[in-house]
Write a protein that holds these residues in place. Sequence first.
Motif: not given
Length: 340
Positions: A159-165, A169-171
């Motif tokens: 929820p607090r990533p270094m870069f925007p997602n 869900l992520l691949r």
Amino acid sequence: MKKIGFLSFGHWTPSPQSGTRSACENLLQSIDLAVAAEELGLDGAYYRVHHFARQHASPFPLLAAVGARTKKIEIGTGVIDMRYENPLYMAEDAGAADLISGGRLQLGISRGSPEQVIEGYKYFGYAPAEGETDADMGRRHAEVFYDVLRGQGFAKPNPRPMFPNPPGLLRLEPFSEGLRDRIWWGAGSNATAKWAAKLGMNLQSSTLKDDETGEPFHVQQAEQIRVYREAFKEAGHAREPRVSVSRSIFALTNDMDRAYFGRSGDSDDQIGFIDENTRAIFGRSYAAEPDKLVEQLKKDEAIAEADTLLLTIPNQLGVDYNAHLIESILTHVAPAMGWR
């Protein structure tokens, strides 16, 4: 028409008789041979993977380098031992190499064969789960790898990533569209050929397989291919699968060819054991004058069944001589066989 590629084990040895005396020479010559093969009109450059040996090992730096130096030739492996692989990291490496090559990767994978050291995969951090064999573990790694190549998200984002997602869900990235259709399974038996067909992989069948009927190697291999294709059809996959076989084939066109291969002692199949319990049959080599070679190859049922032929090469004889061997096949054999 048949696609033709070379398959290099990438042997090197610090011997005065070797034209490939170091790992560095092996890698650079492998790139140069792929460039030369593309110029000659060959369809594929494939590399074997063996750990703890003076041969090709980690394949993706080499595949990426070949992809950057060539434009059309298919680039592949035959095969990567999945017992040694982290399937997620491998998917990232494969995606990157495929994008660098413009979508030309043809990855052959398998559960692996007996290696240089005892249970070498344990040194890489992998061990079979309770109740598994090492072959089971290799197939499990392969299934995970094959599944993540779908490109579907599966990992919950921070929820607090270094870069925007992106949303959802992520691949794994980088993702290369279409790579999943270019994964091949190296099958040593009819049963594993069926398993690969059900999953939807292409089939690689090498110069050895389990001796399941006692018939000549090429007859057993042709039956394996038919069993695979039927299982692929029954599984309902939309596309047509590809099938490759490997062979040592040398057209004797000059005195040097005759000196190297004119007295080959491998003109018959061989029987051996690849482990304590598995009786295997090893296919013959072919070395003859072009007209005789064509007649011999016309009797090989498995070559006739396959759409792709991989020519195993003596890489330690150098780039120029191996390019000559390839050109001899393309010039004197392929047209007479109807492959060109």
